[in-house]
Design a protein around this motif. Structure first.
Motif, PDB file in Angstrom:
ATOM      1  N   LYS A   1      29.037  98.564  -1.480  1.00 59.84           N
ATOM      2  CA  LYS A   1      27.787  97.820  -1.687  1.00 59.84           C
ATOM      3  C   LYS A   1      27.530  96.489  -3.011  1.00 59.84           C
ATOM      4  N   ARG A   2      27.884  95.517  -2.751  1.00 62.15           N
ATOM      5  CA  ARG A   2      27.686  94.408  -3.128  1.00 62.15           C
ATOM      6  C   ARG A   2      25.890  94.832  -4.525  1.00 62.15           C
ATOM      7  N   LEU A   3      26.143  94.399  -5.695  1.00 61.44           N
ATOM      8  CA  LEU A   3      24.299  95.022  -6.464  1.00 61.44           C
ATOM      9  C   LEU A   3      24.704  93.970  -6.542  1.00 61.44           C
ATOM     10  N   LEU A   4      23.228  93.098  -6.664  1.00 57.23           N
ATOM     11  CA  LEU A   4      22.969  91.998  -7.443  1.00 57.23           C
ATOM     12  C   LEU A   4      21.017  92.469  -7.508  1.00 57.23           C
ATOM     13  N   LEU A   5      21.140  91.838  -8.962  1.00 52.50           N
ATOM     14  CA  LEU A   5      19.519  91.005  -9.398  1.00 52.50           C
ATOM     15  C   LEU A   5      19.337  89.814  -9.088  1.00 52.50           C
ATOM     16  N   ILE A   6      17.872  89.315  -8.991  1.00 53.35           N
ATOM     17  CA  ILE A   6      18.136  88.189  -8.014  1.00 53.35           C
ATOM     18  C   ILE A   6      16.325  88.009  -9.276  1.00 53.35           C
ATOM     19  N   ASP A   7      16.658  86.509  -9.836  1.00 51.81           N
ATOM     20  CA  ASP A   7      15.452  85.983 -10.409  1.00 51.81           C
ATOM     21  C   ASP A   7      15.289  85.192  -9.425  1.00 51.81           C
ATOM     22  N   VAL A   8      13.623  84.357  -9.304  1.00 50.68           N
ATOM     23  CA  VAL A   8      13.298  83.531  -9.459  1.00 50.68           C
ATOM     24  C   VAL A   8      12.329  82.660  -9.266  1.00 50.68           C
ATOM     25  N   ASP A   9      11.306  81.523  -8.848  1.00 58.79           N
ATOM     26  CA  ASP A   9      10.623  81.764  -9.050  1.00 58.79           C
ATOM     27  C   ASP A   9       9.733  81.073  -7.781  1.00 58.79           C
ATOM     28  N   CYS A  10       9.811  82.277  -6.849  1.00 57.89           N
ATOM     29  CA  CYS A  10       9.702  81.950  -5.181  1.00 57.89           C
ATOM     30  C   CYS A  10       8.642  80.662  -4.714  1.00 57.89           C
ATOM     31  N   GLY A  11       9.113  79.511  -4.764  1.00 55.89           N
ATOM     32  CA  GLY A  11       8.929  78.632  -3.945  1.00 55.89           C
ATOM     33  C   GLY A  11       9.437  78.935  -1.758  1.00 55.89           C
ATOM     34  N   VAL A  12       9.787  77.835  -1.602  1.00 57.01           N
ATOM     35  CA  VAL A  12      10.205  78.406   0.031  1.00 57.01           C
ATOM     36  C   VAL A  12      11.498  78.234   0.097  1.00 57.01           C
ATOM     37  N   ASP A  13      12.390  77.688  -0.654  1.00 53.63           N
ATOM     38  CA  ASP A  13      13.609  77.928  -0.470  1.00 53.63           C
ATOM     39  C   ASP A  13      14.267  79.484  -1.341  1.00 53.63           C
TER      40      ASP A  13
ATOM     41  N   THR B   1      13.451  89.800 -10.517  1.00 51.07           N
ATOM     42  CA  THR B   1      12.576  88.928 -11.212  1.00 51.07           C
ATOM     43  C   THR B   1      12.148  87.633 -11.337  1.00 51.07           C
ATOM     44  N   CYS B   2      10.718  87.546 -11.783  1.00 49.36           N
ATOM     45  CA  CYS B   2      10.022  86.741 -11.415  1.00 49.36           C
ATOM     46  C   CYS B   2       9.800  85.699 -12.713  1.00 49.36           C
ATOM     47  N   CYS B   3       9.611  84.068 -12.420  1.00 47.30           N
ATOM     48  CA  CYS B   3       9.878  83.297 -13.629  1.00 47.30           C
ATOM     49  C   CYS B   3       8.841  82.436 -12.759  1.00 47.30           C
ATOM     50  N   GLN B   4       8.196  81.441 -14.041  1.00 43.49           N
ATOM     51  CA  GLN B   4       7.076  80.482 -13.459  1.00 43.49           C
ATOM     52  C   GLN B   4       7.886  79.280 -12.895  1.00 43.49           C
ATOM     53  N   GLY B   5       7.401  77.983 -12.131  1.00 39.96           N
ATOM     54  CA  GLY B   5       8.438  77.344 -11.545  1.00 39.96           C
ATOM     55  C   GLY B   5       7.977  76.433 -10.927  1.00 39.96           C
ATOM     56  N   ASN B   6       8.563  77.346  -9.462  1.00 35.21           N
ATOM     57  CA  ASN B   6       8.083  76.221  -8.430  1.00 35.21           C
ATOM     58  C   ASN B   6       6.059  76.204  -8.110  1.00 35.21           C
ATOM     59  N   THR B   7       6.078  76.912  -9.083  1.00 33.13           N
ATOM     60  CA  THR B   7       4.352  77.555  -8.752  1.00 33.13           C
ATOM     61  C   THR B   7       3.996  78.370  -9.841  1.00 33.13           C
TER      62      THR B   7
END
Length: 319
Positions: A3-15, A35-41
């Protein structure tokens, strides 16, 4: 097949939520952490939103880590006008999981650990400000050498801004972090810019077919995306506005590139950097197409993609 291994960093808004659901629906993908970061909210909302997405998709076993709550320098920039005050269209859910499900390990430390444990195997997808990534490489300069590839949604290639005159939102949120990442990471880097996403928009007819699927995931998407869809359609209707005439899930383009190696069909391979001091251009990504900077590491700035494949991946995300 591995499987493709992913690490995902987001500022979770709608998109970001749409991009996460695209990755979660891919059979040949394993998400090692989010992993989460400030941004959209705010960072608290971002963490809550990721947990809501995982809950709807039945994937709460995926570790979620809280990260940077503010940019390296400057003021906090948010996008509540587009994503809603909570980042997901203000579509409150009383049954949403609580923040007690977050991992105790800080996002940046989790990034460093996961990269070391799976050296050369993990693709990092960043769909928000690059603060966590900048902190990670400042803590460990070898971090990017352990990453298989980096996929970024951010920046621009024609100096068109959506947050400032010349700045795309993710990079404008933390220009210093974007500058550090663009100039320090030396793994294969793929960038889905703001112009690339809106030039490859989907039709509203597709959007309606997509969210009207008879599933819980589609019902969730109808609720959280109603605000942003209305905002986009309102902007489109105003004469003189430079705005897409269709539906654009910006972060999903970077995720599609990470999930399917055949999604990208065209790119510009060149050195990239970021403007930090311009009165009008702070936060603008610069493409060195004539190689004046003579940077050893070149990035792939996406220009074309397989839209039929993208439609398939988007539809699968809500099944």
């Amino acid at each position: 097949m591995a499987k493709r291994l992913l690490l995902i960093d987001v500022d979770c808004g709608v998109d970001d939520a749409q991009a996460l659901m695209l990755a979660l629906a891919a059979d040949d993908v394993e998400i090692l952490g989010i992993t989460c970061c400030q941004g959209n909210t705010t960072i608290e909302n971002v963490c809550q939103n990721v947990l809501r997405v995982l809950y709807v998709c039945g994937r709460l076993e995926i570790p979620v880590h809280k990260g940077a709550s503010r940019p390296l320098l400057g003021d906090f920039l948010h996008a509540s006008h587009y994503h809603g005050h909570d980042g997901l269209g203000d579509a409150a859910d009383p049954n949403a999981p609580g923040l007690d499900l977050l991992q105790k390990e800080h996002a940046v430390l989790a990034m460093l650990r996961i990269a070391s444990e799976h050296a050369g195997q993990v693709s990092l997808v960043a769909t928000g400000p690059l603060t966590n990534l900048a902190l990670a490489i400042n803590m460990d300069p070898t971090f990017s050498q352990k990453i298989k590839s980096l996929f970024i949604m951010g920046g621009n290639m024609e100096s068109r801004g959506n947050a400032t005159v010349c700045g795309e939102f993710n990079f404008a949120c933390d220009p210093e972090a974007a500058h550090i990442v663009l100039n320090s990471f030396d793994c294969p880097t793929y960038i889905a810019t703001w112009e690339f996403t809106y030039q490859n928009y989907l039709s509203w007819a597709f959007h309606d077919e997509w969210i009207l699927q008879d599933t819980k995931k589609a019902e969730f998407m109808r609720k959280i995306s109603a605000h942003s869809a209305a905002f986009t359609k309102d902007r489109t209707s105003k004469p003189g506005e430079l705005w897409t005439s269709g539906f654009v899930s910006c972060d999903s383009y970077a995720m599609a590139a990470a999930v399917d190696e055949n999604f990208v069909t065209g790119s510009i391979n060149c050195g990239v950097s970021l403007e930090l001091s311009g009165a009008l251009t702070r936060g603008m990504m610069v493409l060195d197409t004539t190689d004046k900077l003579q940077k050893k590491h070149k990035a792939f700035v996406l220009t074309k993609c397989d839209m039929e494949k993208f439609k398939y991946l988007m539809m699968a995300a809500l099944k």
